[in-house]
Design a protein around this motif. Structure first.
Motif, short mmCIF file in Angstrom:
data_model
loop_
_atom_site.label_atom_id
_atom_site.label_comp_id
_atom_site.label_asym_id
_atom_site.label_seq_id
_atom_site.Cartn_x
_atom_site.Cartn_y
_atom_site.Cartn_z
N TYR A 58 0.84 -1.19 0.00
CA TYR A 58 0.00 0.00 0.00
C TYR A 58 0.88 1.24 0.00
O TYR A 58 1.95 1.27 0.61
N LYS A 59 0.45 2.26 -0.68
CA LYS A 59 1.19 3.53 -0.74
C LYS A 59 0.43 4.59 0.03
O LYS A 59 -0.71 4.90 -0.29
N ALA A 60 1.06 5.12 1.07
CA ALA A 60 0.45 6.18 1.87
C ALA A 60 1.55 6.93 2.59
O ALA A 60 2.61 6.37 2.89
N LYS A 61 1.30 8.21 2.87
CA LYS A 61 2.29 9.02 3.57
C LYS A 61 2.58 8.50 4.98
O LYS A 61 3.67 8.67 5.49
N TRP A 62 1.58 7.88 5.61
CA TRP A 62 1.75 7.41 6.98
C TRP A 62 2.49 6.08 7.07
O TRP A 62 2.85 5.63 8.15
N LEU A 63 2.76 5.47 5.93
CA LEU A 63 3.36 4.14 5.88
C LEU A 63 4.78 4.22 5.33
O LEU A 63 5.01 4.78 4.27
N LYS A 64 5.73 3.67 6.06
CA LYS A 64 7.12 3.71 5.63
C LYS A 64 7.58 2.30 5.25
O LYS A 64 7.52 1.37 6.05
N VAL A 65 8.03 2.15 3.99
CA VAL A 65 8.59 0.88 3.54
C VAL A 65 10.03 0.82 4.05
O VAL A 65 10.80 1.76 3.88
N LEU A 66 10.39 -0.27 4.68
CA LEU A 66 11.72 -0.41 5.26
C LEU A 66 12.63 -1.20 4.33
O LEU A 66 12.21 -2.16 3.70
N SER A 67 13.87 -0.80 4.29
CA SER A 67 14.89 -1.56 3.58
C SER A 67 15.32 -2.66 4.54
O SER A 67 16.12 -2.44 5.44
N TYR A 68 14.77 -3.82 4.36
CA TYR A 68 14.87 -4.87 5.35
C TYR A 68 15.42 -6.13 4.73
O TYR A 68 14.82 -6.70 3.84
N ARG A 69 16.58 -6.54 5.16
CA ARG A 69 17.23 -7.75 4.66
C ARG A 69 17.31 -7.75 3.14
O ARG A 69 16.75 -8.63 2.48
N PRO A 70 17.98 -6.76 2.54
CA PRO A 70 18.06 -6.67 1.08
C PRO A 70 18.58 -7.96 0.44
O PRO A 70 19.48 -8.59 0.95
N GLY A 71 17.95 -8.34 -0.66
CA GLY A 71 18.37 -9.51 -1.40
C GLY A 71 17.76 -10.81 -0.91
O GLY A 71 17.93 -11.85 -1.53
N TRP A 72 17.03 -10.78 0.18
CA TRP A 72 16.45 -12.00 0.74
C TRP A 72 14.99 -12.16 0.36
O TRP A 72 14.38 -13.16 0.66
N GLY A 73 14.40 -11.13 -0.24
CA GLY A 73 12.99 -11.20 -0.60
C GLY A 73 12.07 -10.86 0.56
O GLY A 73 10.86 -10.92 0.44
N SER A 74 12.64 -10.50 1.70
CA SER A 74 11.82 -10.13 2.86
C SER A 74 11.27 -8.72 2.66
O SER A 74 11.85 -7.90 1.97
N ALA B 236 6.60 0.08 8.40
CA ALA B 236 6.45 0.63 9.74
C ALA B 236 5.48 1.80 9.68
O ALA B 236 5.39 2.48 8.66
N PHE B 237 4.76 2.00 10.78
CA PHE B 237 3.85 3.14 10.84
C PHE B 237 3.49 3.44 12.28
O PHE B 237 3.65 2.60 13.17
#
Length: 161
Positions: free
Chosen positions: A51-67, A71-72
């Motif tokens: 979902y795309k929203a200003k209140w929602l932050k996509v985290l760079s989490y375990r790059p390359g692992w598909g995870s 956070a919000f």
């Protein structure tokens, strides 16, 4: 399934849960959610991850692992689109545990992190301690075991961290 755990499972006795948290640093709440709630949460979880929203932050989490992870702040979440997530993390049950464990006032479930971890040979992170005195609620939407990455910790380490 819980392997090699010495912590007793609890249902909804908040005093026993807090006693376990104080002694061991963790508590297991068995069958906290009904199967229908888990199914609804899985749907909302899949939606919120993309979902795309200003209140929602996509985290760079375990790059390359598909995870994947987001956070919000609970107060900013869209309760119409994600009613089960916002209700669950704002529940009186969790709030009571938080108040009894941390004391009042506290920042009850102020920040929520949702992660989709994929199995991997490497650990998610090395053992560490959080520098902020906090209480975390882990809710697994699928069965977990030592084979697929269940939460691990060092019993009693919450007393020295």
């Amino acid at each position: 399934m819980v392997d090699n755990v010495f912590i007793q499972s609890f249902n909804d006795d908040t005093h026993q849960i807090v006693a376990s948290l104080r002694q061991w640093g963790a508590a297991i709440v068995s069958e906290y959610l009904k199967e229908s709630q888990v199914k609804t949460l899985l749907g909302e979880f899949g939606h919120i991850l993309h979902y795309k929203a200003k209140w929602l932050k996509v985290l760079s989490y375990r790059p390359g692992w598909g995870s994947e992870a987001v956070a919000f702040k609970r107060e900013n979440a869209d309760t119409r689109l994600f009613p089960t997530i916002t209700t669950l993390f704002g529940s009186l049950f969790m709030n009571t545990i938080c108040d009894e464990y941390l004391g009042v006032p506290n920042q009850f479930n102020n920040s929520i992190y949702l992660t989709h971890d994929l199995a991997n040979e490497e650990p998610v992170t090395i053992y560490h301690f959080d520098r902020i005195y906090a209480l975390k609620f882990y809710i697994y939407l699928t069965d977990t075991s030592t084979d697929n990455g269940a939460f691990e910790y060092c019993p009693g380490s919450h007393l020295v961290g």
